[in-house]
Every structure is written in structure tokens, then in C-alpha cells.
Design an enzyme around this catalytic site. Sequence first.
Site, mmCIF file in Angstrom:
data_model
loop_
_atom_site.group_PDB
_atom_site.id
_atom_site.type_symbol
_atom_site.label_atom_id
_atom_site.label_comp_id
_atom_site.label_asym_id
_atom_site.label_seq_id
_atom_site.Cartn_x
_atom_site.Cartn_y
_atom_site.Cartn_z
ATOM 1 N N ASP A 1 13.780 53.282 83.201
ATOM 2 C CA ASP A 1 14.317 52.345 84.187
ATOM 3 C C ASP A 1 15.527 53.020 84.805
ATOM 4 O O ASP A 1 16.320 53.644 84.101
ATOM 5 C CB ASP A 1 14.714 51.016 83.526
ATOM 6 C CG ASP A 1 14.938 49.946 84.588
ATOM 7 O OD1 ASP A 1 14.014 49.704 85.383
ATOM 8 O OD2 ASP A 1 16.038 49.372 84.642
ATOM 9 N N TYR B 1 17.318 55.759 97.397
ATOM 10 C CA TYR B 1 18.672 55.954 97.936
ATOM 11 C C TYR B 1 19.027 57.435 98.146
ATOM 12 O O TYR B 1 20.180 57.751 98.447
ATOM 13 C CB TYR B 1 19.691 55.295 96.991
ATOM 14 C CG TYR B 1 19.486 53.805 96.845
ATOM 15 C CD1 TYR B 1 20.029 52.914 97.768
ATOM 16 C CD2 TYR B 1 18.729 53.274 95.796
ATOM 17 C CE1 TYR B 1 19.832 51.543 97.645
ATOM 18 C CE2 TYR B 1 18.512 51.907 95.670
ATOM 19 C CZ TYR B 1 19.076 51.052 96.590
ATOM 20 O OH TYR B 1 18.869 49.694 96.470
ATOM 21 N N LYS C 1 16.583 68.911 92.876
ATOM 22 C CA LYS C 1 17.038 67.575 92.483
ATOM 23 C C LYS C 1 16.727 67.302 91.007
ATOM 24 O O LYS C 1 17.598 66.851 90.257
ATOM 25 C CB LYS C 1 16.373 66.502 93.367
ATOM 26 C CG LYS C 1 16.735 65.095 92.945
ATOM 27 C CD LYS C 1 15.980 64.017 93.696
ATOM 28 C CE LYS C 1 16.049 62.714 92.917
ATOM 29 N NZ LYS C 1 15.222 61.650 93.488
ATOM 30 N N HIS D 1 19.583 62.233 87.247
ATOM 31 C CA HIS D 1 19.679 61.290 86.137
ATOM 32 C C HIS D 1 18.406 61.305 85.288
ATOM 33 O O HIS D 1 18.450 61.283 84.078
ATOM 34 C CB HIS D 1 19.957 59.891 86.694
ATOM 35 C CG HIS D 1 19.056 59.491 87.832
ATOM 36 N ND1 HIS D 1 18.789 60.312 88.899
ATOM 37 C CD2 HIS D 1 18.325 58.363 88.069
ATOM 38 C CE1 HIS D 1 17.973 59.715 89.736
ATOM 39 N NE2 HIS D 1 17.671 58.527 89.257
HETATM 40 P P1 IMP Z 1 12.552 52.385 88.908
HETATM 41 O O1 IMP Z 1 13.314 52.690 87.690
HETATM 42 O O2 IMP Z 1 11.490 53.381 89.192
HETATM 43 O O3 IMP Z 1 12.093 50.963 88.965
HETATM 44 O O4 IMP Z 1 13.562 52.611 90.128
HETATM 45 C C1 IMP Z 1 14.448 51.617 90.544
HETATM 46 C C2 IMP Z 1 14.983 51.893 91.916
HETATM 47 O O5 IMP Z 1 16.161 52.702 91.790
HETATM 48 C C3 IMP Z 1 14.078 52.658 92.876
HETATM 49 O O6 IMP Z 1 13.241 51.804 93.571
HETATM 50 C C4 IMP Z 1 15.081 53.299 93.795
HETATM 51 O O7 IMP Z 1 15.496 52.384 94.768
HETATM 52 C C5 IMP Z 1 16.258 53.579 92.877
HETATM 53 N N1 IMP Z 1 16.184 54.962 92.343
HETATM 54 C C6 IMP Z 1 15.897 55.332 91.072
HETATM 55 N N2 IMP Z 1 15.899 56.673 90.941
HETATM 56 C C7 IMP Z 1 16.158 57.148 92.187
HETATM 57 C C8 IMP Z 1 16.255 58.478 92.706
HETATM 58 O O8 IMP Z 1 16.075 59.501 92.020
HETATM 59 N N3 IMP Z 1 16.527 58.553 94.024
HETATM 60 C C9 IMP Z 1 16.704 57.482 94.826
HETATM 61 N N4 IMP Z 1 16.614 56.247 94.399
HETATM 62 C C10 IMP Z 1 16.337 56.057 93.087
#
Ligand code: IMP
Length: 198
Positions: free
Chosen positions: A72, A157, A178, A183
Site C-alpha cells: 500500500d 503524482y 525511479k 519508496h
Molecule cells: P496503491 O498503493 O497502488 O493503491 O497506490 C495508491 C496511490 O498512491 C496511487 O494511485 C497513486 O496515486 C499514489 N502513488 C503510489 N505510488 C506512487 C508512485 O510511485 N508514483 C506516483 N504516485 C504514486
Amino acid sequence: MEKIVAATQNKGKIREIDEITSKLGFSVISREEAGVPEDFDTDETGTTFEENSQMKAEDIMRITGMSAVADDSGLVVDALGGEPGVYSARYAGEDHDDAANRKLVLQRMEGVPEEERTARFVCVVTLVRPDGSKTVCRGTVEGHIIEEERGENGFGYDPIFVPEGYDRTFAEMTAEEKNGISHRGNALKALEEKLGNI
Ligand code: IMP
């Protein structure tokens, strides 16, 4: 070789998880291969990345009876009191519109001076096993939010985030560049270290 089911459906993320865990003797399989119903989704009702990551991994472990790995992640902006945080995917509404989410962050940060535009991406990866044991790893990358979008690569983002020590946004970097500092890359490196020590 122990099989692990990836809770994510994102092929890029599955590849990244596989690259790390295969070195440690695990083989990652998709939800589909493990027989998880296509429309199954965990409600991300947690208030922390740790809670949501664990809920996703535990759901997949319960359904399949196999070890499962979930992540997450999101963007934490200091000047917005930590927002969008766990709401990153749906900041501007439920329909997961990346462009609208970025626009809302930039709008809410109008007038915020350079030195107060600090932010970080956070990712928590959780591995749960059928015996109930859990490995939870957090990775972050510090940076700042610029005033206008730059770059075409990546997602979410990326066009408004410049990592510390760089002058380009994540969207102006190659995926390889990247992933080496991100992260998610850092959380997976932590998982590699922890599993390597088991
Ligand atoms: P999830 O953990 O895949 O649900 O990501 C949650 C949200 O965080 C994504 O939809 C993005 O909006 C943002 N996010 C997570 N990781 C990244 C990244 O590496 N780049 C840009 N946005 C991110």
C-alpha cells in the site's frame, strides 16, 4: 520453491516483487493463477499504510491458503497535514483520476513557499504466511512538490514530485532510475534484507 500470491493486479509491481523474492527462493504467482475471484477487492478502510497493506495480504492469504504479499502506498505532503496519504488514489473522488488528484494537490498548495513544499512517497509491503507470521516493511523517498507538472513517464503524482538530490521529477526519469530510489524499491529492499535473515 515456496509460492507467494501477489495481491496486486499491477503487472509492473508484480515484476518488481518477483525480481527481489525469486533471489530468496520464492516464486510469485498472480491472483488469477491462485484462483482469486476476478472481482474480489479489499476495502481499504485502514487509516495507515500498514493497516491497508496487511488487510490486503491477509485477505488473499485466507482465500488461497498460500503466503501472500501486498503493498500500500501514497504521497504524504507536509503542508497539507499529511494528505493525501492513504487517500492518495481517490483524493479528488472515487474514480481514481490521477490528473484530477494532482490538480487538487497543486491547487491546495498554491502560495506555499518552496521551503515548505516538502513531501515523501511511502510504501508498506507485507508478507503473510498461512501460519499467521507476518513480515512488514516500510520504504520512503523524500522530496518536494513543484508548482507545475513536468514529465510524461510514470503514473499518479510522479509529474509533481522531485526526489531529494535531483532536479527532475519522477515522471522525467526512466522506470529503472525511479525504481532504484523509490519508496517501493526501498520497501522491497527492506523485505529482501529481512527475508534474507530468516
Ligand atoms: P496503491 O498503493 O497502488 O493503491 O497506490 C495508491 C496511490 O498512491 C496511487 O494511485 C497513486 O496515486 C499514489 N502513488 C503510489 N505510488 C506512487 C508512485 O510511485 N508514483 C506516483 N504516485 C504514486
